[in-house]
Design a protein around this motif. Sequence first.
Motif, PDB file in Angstrom:
ATOM      1  N   GLY A  94     -15.250  24.328 -49.390  1.00 60.16           N
ATOM      2  CA  GLY A  94     -16.640  24.696 -49.159  1.00 60.16           C
ATOM      3  C   GLY A  94     -16.928  26.183 -49.278  1.00 60.16           C
ATOM      4  N   PRO A  95     -16.186  27.065 -48.576  1.00 59.87           N
ATOM      5  CA  PRO A  95     -16.488  28.495 -48.665  1.00 59.87           C
ATOM      6  C   PRO A  95     -16.358  29.044 -50.080  1.00 59.87           C
ATOM      7  N   VAL A  96     -15.386  28.547 -50.830  1.00 59.50           N
ATOM      8  CA  VAL A  96     -15.193  29.018 -52.212  1.00 59.50           C
ATOM      9  C   VAL A  96     -16.346  28.540 -53.093  1.00 59.50           C
ATOM     10  N   LEU A  97     -16.747  27.289 -52.928  1.00 62.65           N
ATOM     11  CA  LEU A  97     -17.860  26.751 -53.707  1.00 62.65           C
ATOM     12  C   LEU A  97     -19.153  27.493 -53.395  1.00 62.65           C
ATOM     13  N   GLU A  99     -30.797  21.508 -59.961  1.00 65.98           N
ATOM     14  CA  GLU A  99     -31.907  22.337 -59.516  1.00 65.98           C
ATOM     15  C   GLU A  99     -31.400  23.471 -58.623  1.00 65.98           C
ATOM     16  N   GLY A 100     -31.679  24.710 -59.015  1.00 65.78           N
ATOM     17  CA  GLY A 100     -31.092  25.871 -58.346  1.00 65.78           C
ATOM     18  C   GLY A 100     -31.554  26.080 -56.923  1.00 65.78           C
ATOM     19  N   ASP A 101     -32.850  25.937 -56.660  1.00 69.96           N
ATOM     20  CA  ASP A 101     -33.363  26.193 -55.315  1.00 69.96           C
ATOM     21  C   ASP A 101     -32.803  25.200 -54.300  1.00 69.96           C
ATOM     22  N   GLU A 102     -32.580  23.966 -54.730  1.00 72.39           N
ATOM     23  CA  GLU A 102     -32.017  22.982 -53.811  1.00 72.39           C
ATOM     24  C   GLU A 102     -30.561  23.307 -53.490  1.00 72.39           C
ATOM     25  N   LEU A 158     -26.599  25.906 -49.229  1.00 71.90           N
ATOM     26  CA  LEU A 158     -25.460  26.824 -49.142  1.00 71.90           C
ATOM     27  C   LEU A 158     -24.889  26.949 -47.733  1.00 71.90           C
ATOM     28  N   ALA A 159     -25.759  27.012 -46.728  1.00 74.36           N
ATOM     29  CA  ALA A 159     -25.263  27.202 -45.355  1.00 74.36           C
ATOM     30  C   ALA A 159     -24.343  26.052 -44.949  1.00 74.36           C
ATOM     31  N   ASP A 201     -17.602  17.115 -41.947  1.00 74.61           N
ATOM     32  CA  ASP A 201     -17.976  17.719 -40.677  1.00 74.61           C
ATOM     33  C   ASP A 201     -19.395  18.267 -40.662  1.00 74.61           C
ATOM     34  N   ARG A 202     -20.166  18.046 -41.739  1.00 71.14           N
ATOM     35  CA  ARG A 202     -21.543  18.525 -41.823  1.00 71.14           C
ATOM     36  C   ARG A 202     -22.418  17.427 -42.406  1.00 71.14           C
TER      37      ARG A 202
END
Length: 356
Positions: free
Chosen positions: A123-126, A188-191, A196-197, A220-221
């Motif tokens: 996740g953090p790398v992506l 779609e970029g904005d989505e 990202l969080a 976990d999310r």
Amino acid sequence: MPNSELMPIGVFARCTGLTASALRFYADSGLLPPVEVDPVTGYRFYGADQVARATALRELREIAMPLTAVEAVLDAEPDEASRLIDEHVAKVLGDAAVVRQKAASIKSSLTDAVSLPIAALKGPVLAEAIEQVLTATAREPGMPVLGALRIEATQEAVTLTATDRYRLATRTLVPAEAAATTWAATVEGDELRAALAEIRRSALVRVEATPHGFWLRMADREDQHCRLLSEEFPDYRLMLASLPEATTRVAVSKDLLLRALEQHPKERITLRVTHHGLHVLATEAEPPDVPLTATTTGQALQISFELTTLYPAVSTAIGPDVMLDLRGPDQPVTIRSADRGDLTALAMPIKPDCSA
């Protein structure tokens, strides 16, 4: 008779952008009562000092703020009003994200198509890679693909690419688990930005494709869904393959170059490459720049960029060093870096700034 300095409701409506019926509604709700009402005709009259309040009321309603919140903002001090507006915007965006996710789930239930597993990534790398590549996007209503991210997966790698025709960024990631299939789509970029969080806080993200979107599954999310665009993505591979061979190459510390760009007094940046190093040129009013420590090969060259084009391409580089492949003052520069995969950015130069 009404005061001649007062405005009848029709004139006040034209001054504020509100309709007469809206003004009656806001008067009856207590938000904007008229200064005077003719007891015989019932005509309403407003003062010039009410225009600012009425205009602010209209603007707040245009961002879908409820009446109770509008009243609080109109009666608050500027700092408190700003805080209340920020709270409203955050709520609207949060509600929109919930609606988007629910809509994705509903659409998934309307089809018998099963999600296709694509790849698993840390996740953090992506999240970092998405942020880096999205710096090369632009918002153009007529061409939504310029604000999108191209994702291409093979068994060996996942490649993310974006371009706004003046910049291009492409990053290759090694999956945490081998990709299950070969797959490519434009997202779609904005989505993706909105997700990202959640992506960053997830140890592992599994990408699954559906006919019209893709899921980011996180143990976990909360899972995130993004739409796919049907518009054809620019052939960036042809663009890269069509570039002439580099005639000048510079390897320089990312932090050293960024510091020089940040301290430059103008919006346009001119780089001078010599056999002795790299210079970020100053204006005539400034003392000469000290050459940046760099390894240079090939021809001496001077080339100029908009700060808004060059800085993001350098700042998003991965690892401590960047390599600039230069082809001439009017040719795109390739900015490369490598660490946990690789990142390649393309930046278009501009005509030299004569004052540099």
